[in-house]
Design a protein around this motif. Structure first.
Motif, PDB file in Angstrom:
ATOM      1  N   VAL A  57       0.871  -1.185   0.000  1.00 15.19           N
ATOM      2  CA  VAL A  57       0.000   0.000   0.000  1.00 15.19           C
ATOM      3  C   VAL A  57       0.904   1.229   0.000  1.00 15.19           C
ATOM      4  CG1 VAL A  57      -1.778   1.292   1.241  1.00 15.19           C
ATOM      5  CG2 VAL A  57      -1.787  -1.218   1.297  1.00 15.19           C
ATOM      6  N   MET A  62      -1.874   5.382   3.246  1.00 14.64           N
ATOM      7  CA  MET A  62      -1.977   4.840   4.603  1.00 14.64           C
ATOM      8  C   MET A  62      -2.541   5.919   5.533  1.00 14.64           C
ATOM      9  SD  MET A  62       1.499   2.606   5.070  1.00 14.64           S
ATOM     10  CE  MET A  62       1.880   1.202   4.031  1.00 14.64           C
ATOM     11  N   LEU A  65      -1.634   5.753   9.270  1.00 15.15           N
ATOM     12  CA  LEU A  65      -0.239   6.126   9.524  1.00 15.15           C
ATOM     13  C   LEU A  65      -0.057   7.633   9.430  1.00 15.15           C
ATOM     14  CD1 LEU A  65       2.777   5.233   9.911  1.00 15.15           C
ATOM     15  CD2 LEU A  65       2.930   5.234   7.406  1.00 15.15           C
ATOM     16  N   TYR A  92       8.550  -0.137   6.008  1.00 17.69           N
ATOM     17  CA  TYR A  92       7.632  -0.379   4.895  1.00 17.69           C
ATOM     18  C   TYR A  92       8.318  -0.710   3.575  1.00 17.69           C
ATOM     19  CZ  TYR A  92       4.250   1.504   8.168  1.00 17.69           C
ATOM     20  OH  TYR A  92       3.472   1.711   9.267  1.00 17.69           O
TER      21      TYR A  92
END
Length: 257
Positions: A57, A62, A65, A92
């Protein structure tokens, strides 16, 4: 070294960015490849499998986040302009063929001056891609010039504009050079791609100052074959890889001056 690869859509930015990243990784350098294109396909060009890429993603999507790091949510329109981001590449990022891929995505906005939380987050991540002396960051930018208007790439050391032998591509190079100067970036170089013959080579040399031209990549059906099969051009075409290797050597020589 932090390089932003930019240019019009379809000129071969991703092929160049991915092959350059693989070449640096082969030298044992720590390489971070950041995909900032909404049509993210840098991962395929690096050699990632589709299953892994489908699981990624983009950071810009996000929402939780972004809210956690900036403090922005539906109840709070005030947010921090310097969110913590130094852990994001390791948390990530995904690694393949020695290259760490970080899919940042982009912020879809009608205006060039977006100061939304997502934009703040991306800009902060890009400017914080702090590297050691031998580390390399290569960013595959979105097509067009909007990222320059937003100032997302102002922390780059160098822009490399990938062009085709045509007037519109040359105009893109001139526009990037002008806008980059406003961001304080003086290093704007050119790679000519899909060059077919001596006529194309002559056109490029007449339109691009010699000091700005890093090299040329000739039209090659092997790159198209690699794309059709979802493979890395690095693994498919020694001819193209060799041409980009020469361009890389020129980048290294100039950066050491």
């Amino acid at each position: 070294m932090k390089i932003a690869v930019t240019g019009k859509g379809g000129v071969g930015k991703t092929t160049f960015a991915a092959t350059l990243a693989r070449l640096y990784a082969d030298e044992g350098k720590k390489v971070l490849a950041a995909d900032v294109d909404p049509d993210a396909n840098l991962g395929l060009a690096l050699g990632f499998d589709e299953e892994t890429l489908d699981s990624i993603v983009p950071i810009s999507k996000m929402r939780k986040l972004v809210e956690e790091r900036t403090g922005a949510n539906s109840q709070n329109q005030f947010y921090t302009l310097n969110p913590k981001v130094d852990d994001i590449p390791d948390t990530y990022g995904k690694v393949c063929n020695g290259v760490k891929l970080l899919v940042l995505g982009t912020v879809e906005t009608g205006g060039g001056g977006c100061v939304c939380p997502e934009h703040v987050m991306l800009k902060r991540i890009i400017s914080n891609l702090v590297v050691h002396r031998d580390d390399v960051v290569i960013m595959d930018m979105e097509a067009g010039l909007e990222h320059l208007g937003r100032g997302t790439t102002e922390s780059m050391d160098e822009f490399i504009v990938v062009i085709e032998p045509g007037a519109r591509s040359v105009q893109t190079y001139k526009n990037v050079k002008r806008l980059a100067k406003d961001l304080g970036i003086t290093q704007v170089k050119v790679v000519a791609n899909k060059v077919r013959n001596e006529e194309d080579e002559e056109f490029i040399r007449n339109k691009i100052p010699a000091e700005d031209l890093l090299g040329m990549i000739h039209y090659n059906v092997e790159v198209m074959d690699a794309d059709r099969q979802g493979k890395s051009p690095y693994d498919f075409s020694e001819t193209v890889t060799s041409e980009i290797r020469k361009i890389k050597e020129k980048i290294d020589n100039e950066s050491s001056l």
